[in-house]
Design a protein around this motif. Sequence first.
Motif, PDB file in Angstrom:
ATOM      1  N   ASP A 106       0.825  -1.208   0.000  1.00 50.49           N
ATOM      2  CA  ASP A 106       0.000   0.000   0.000  1.00 50.49           C
ATOM      3  C   ASP A 106       0.859   1.259   0.000  1.00 50.49           C
ATOM      4  O   ASP A 106       1.895   1.308   0.675  1.00 50.49           O
ATOM      5  CB  ASP A 106      -0.880   0.012   1.256  1.00 50.49           C
ATOM      6  N   ALA A 109       0.446   3.797   1.651  1.00 49.20           N
ATOM      7  CA  ALA A 109       0.582   4.267   3.040  1.00 49.20           C
ATOM      8  C   ALA A 109       1.871   3.778   3.685  1.00 49.20           C
ATOM      9  O   ALA A 109       2.403   4.412   4.605  1.00 49.20           O
ATOM     10  CB  ALA A 109      -0.606   3.783   3.866  1.00 49.20           C
ATOM     11  N   ALA A 144      -6.209   0.410  -6.478  1.00 47.57           N
ATOM     12  CA  ALA A 144      -7.145  -0.378  -5.671  1.00 47.57           C
ATOM     13  C   ALA A 144      -8.319   0.462  -5.168  1.00 47.57           C
ATOM     14  O   ALA A 144      -9.484   0.056  -5.272  1.00 47.57           O
ATOM     15  CB  ALA A 144      -6.388  -0.993  -4.499  1.00 47.57           C
ATOM     16  N   VAL A 145      -8.037   1.641  -4.633  1.00 49.63           N
ATOM     17  CA  VAL A 145      -9.118   2.485  -4.109  1.00 49.63           C
ATOM     18  C   VAL A 145      -9.918   3.091  -5.267  1.00 49.63           C
ATOM     19  O   VAL A 145     -11.156   3.014  -5.302  1.00 49.63           O
ATOM     20  CB  VAL A 145      -8.550   3.612  -3.203  1.00 49.63           C
ATOM     21  N   GLY A 146      -9.198   3.659  -6.241  1.00 52.23           N
ATOM     22  CA  GLY A 146      -9.862   4.385  -7.332  1.00 52.23           C
ATOM     23  C   GLY A 146     -10.807   3.524  -8.137  1.00 52.23           C
ATOM     24  O   GLY A 146     -11.912   3.952  -8.488  1.00 52.23           O
ATOM     25  N   ALA A 157      -5.813   8.492 -14.838  1.00 58.84           N
ATOM     26  CA  ALA A 157      -4.796   7.452 -14.632  1.00 58.84           C
ATOM     27  C   ALA A 157      -3.625   7.714 -15.564  1.00 58.84           C
ATOM     28  O   ALA A 157      -3.704   8.572 -16.442  1.00 58.84           O
ATOM     29  CB  ALA A 157      -5.393   6.069 -14.874  1.00 58.84           C
ATOM     30  N   VAL A 198      -4.224  11.449  -5.210  1.00 62.35           N
ATOM     31  CA  VAL A 198      -2.861  11.782  -5.638  1.00 62.35           C
ATOM     32  C   VAL A 198      -2.348  13.150  -5.182  1.00 62.35           C
ATOM     33  O   VAL A 198      -1.137  13.362  -5.124  1.00 62.35           O
ATOM     34  CB  VAL A 198      -2.706  11.644  -7.173  1.00 62.35           C
ATOM     35  N   ALA A 215      -2.304  11.324  -1.153  1.00 61.63           N
ATOM     36  CA  ALA A 215      -1.564  12.255  -2.018  1.00 61.63           C
ATOM     37  C   ALA A 215      -0.292  11.558  -2.495  1.00 61.63           C
ATOM     38  O   ALA A 215       0.816  11.985  -2.199  1.00 61.63           O
ATOM     39  CB  ALA A 215      -1.245  13.532  -1.256  1.00 61.63           C
ATOM     40  N   ILE A 216      -0.499  10.492  -3.247  1.00 67.93           N
ATOM     41  CA  ILE A 216       0.652   9.644  -3.615  1.00 67.93           C
ATOM     42  C   ILE A 216       1.731  10.408  -4.373  1.00 67.93           C
ATOM     43  O   ILE A 216       2.909  10.063  -4.286  1.00 67.93           O
ATOM     44  CB  ILE A 216       0.183   8.375  -4.373  1.00 67.93           C
ATOM     45  N   TYR A 250       4.410  11.572  -1.689  1.00 74.13           N
ATOM     46  CA  TYR A 250       4.968  10.751  -0.602  1.00 74.13           C
ATOM     47  C   TYR A 250       6.493  10.646  -0.615  1.00 74.13           C
ATOM     48  O   TYR A 250       7.099  10.439   0.421  1.00 74.13           O
ATOM     49  CB  TYR A 250       4.356   9.339  -0.607  1.00 74.13           C
TER      50      TYR A 250
END
Length: 300
Positions: free
Chosen positions: A49, A51, A164-166, A184, A229, A252-253, A256
């Motif tokens: 993930d 996270a 996965a979430v989107g 995407a 993102v 907010a990938i 990160y």
Amino acid sequence: MTSFVNHQIRLAARPVGMPSRNNWSFTEQIVGELSEGEVLVKILSLSLDPAMRGWMNEGKSYIAPVEIGQVMRAGGVGKVVASKNPDFALGDYVSGGLGVQEYCLMTPADLKRNNLRKIDLRLGTLYQWLNVLGMPGMTAYFGLMDIGQPQPGETLVVSGAAGAVGQTVGQLAKIKGCRVVGIAGGKAKCDWVVEELKFDACIDYKAGAVKDGLKEYCPKGVDIYFDNVGGEILDTVLTHLHLKARIIICGAISQYNNTNAVAGPKNYLSLLVNRARMEGRLFLIMQIVLMRLLLNWPTI
Ligand SMILES: NC(=O)c1ccc[n+]([C@@H]2O[C@H](COP(=O)([O-])OP(=O)(O)OC[C@H]3O[C@@H](n4cnc5c(N)ncnc54)[C@H](OP(=O)(O)O)[C@@H]3O)[C@@H](O)[C@H]2O)c1
């Protein structure tokens, strides 16, 4: 008990920017005899993930950082291979915070802390228990329903649309009667999102198409933006809001691995102009418990 050899990946040093091989150490340990109340799980699959990148950082957050030398935290699914706990039998399939390792030995305190629970493979495959029936699915469901409150005919935009979430957010919003536009990276992902997931459109951010795509596919503006993102994409969507829009800050990938400060939204005054709101949501264990109660999962 048969002796099991465990292999683990531990955090050796906190990464600055993109993590590399030097941030990890690889260890081997024999698993000892189980004590009363303990459970040993053979890990079958782990969820990698976004996270996890945040958990490697020092500092205050919604969860304690992984300590140096600790097995890297990760959600996963596995099978019970030894048990001295009446709640878990040999062969049970389970899910929880298992860590990046081959086996996870859980004391009664760990069982609670890492939320080990049985899963029913009649309801979904192991991978679905990591995805749509697991943490990403719950995040999508509760974020969309609680904050997004989708109404038929509204336009929803979701970034990280093939993730996965989107992918779950978009499909749930379609069920709710929304017009759904994904964002995407790359043509292949965008085609998959439209053809396979049945989104109305998908914008390729890697082709620099976000601004024009929003104009084309959201002519009346965006009612709900599910943000995975952050960064520039969030800023661009902010300029296309419809009156009373709702923005779910899920992640907010794009930020990160930043070595500088997180880039905040420049266009936030659009919230004022459009009487819109933006709200963060963290997926919490309570929500899994709630889902289990709603679906009567504890009976497995
Ligand atoms: N709030 C919560 O409780 C919670 C829970 C779960 C997840 N999250 C957050 O939700 C987000 C999505 O998680 P996920 O599990 O769906 O992740 P995922 O399945 O790993 O998908 C993440 C996708 O993000 C895209 N991405 C990566 N870097 C990007 C960048 N710089 N700009 C734009 N897109 C980028 C990539 O797709 P492309 O190839 O399309 O770029 C990647 O496949 C993450 O930010 C995560 O931290 C939050």
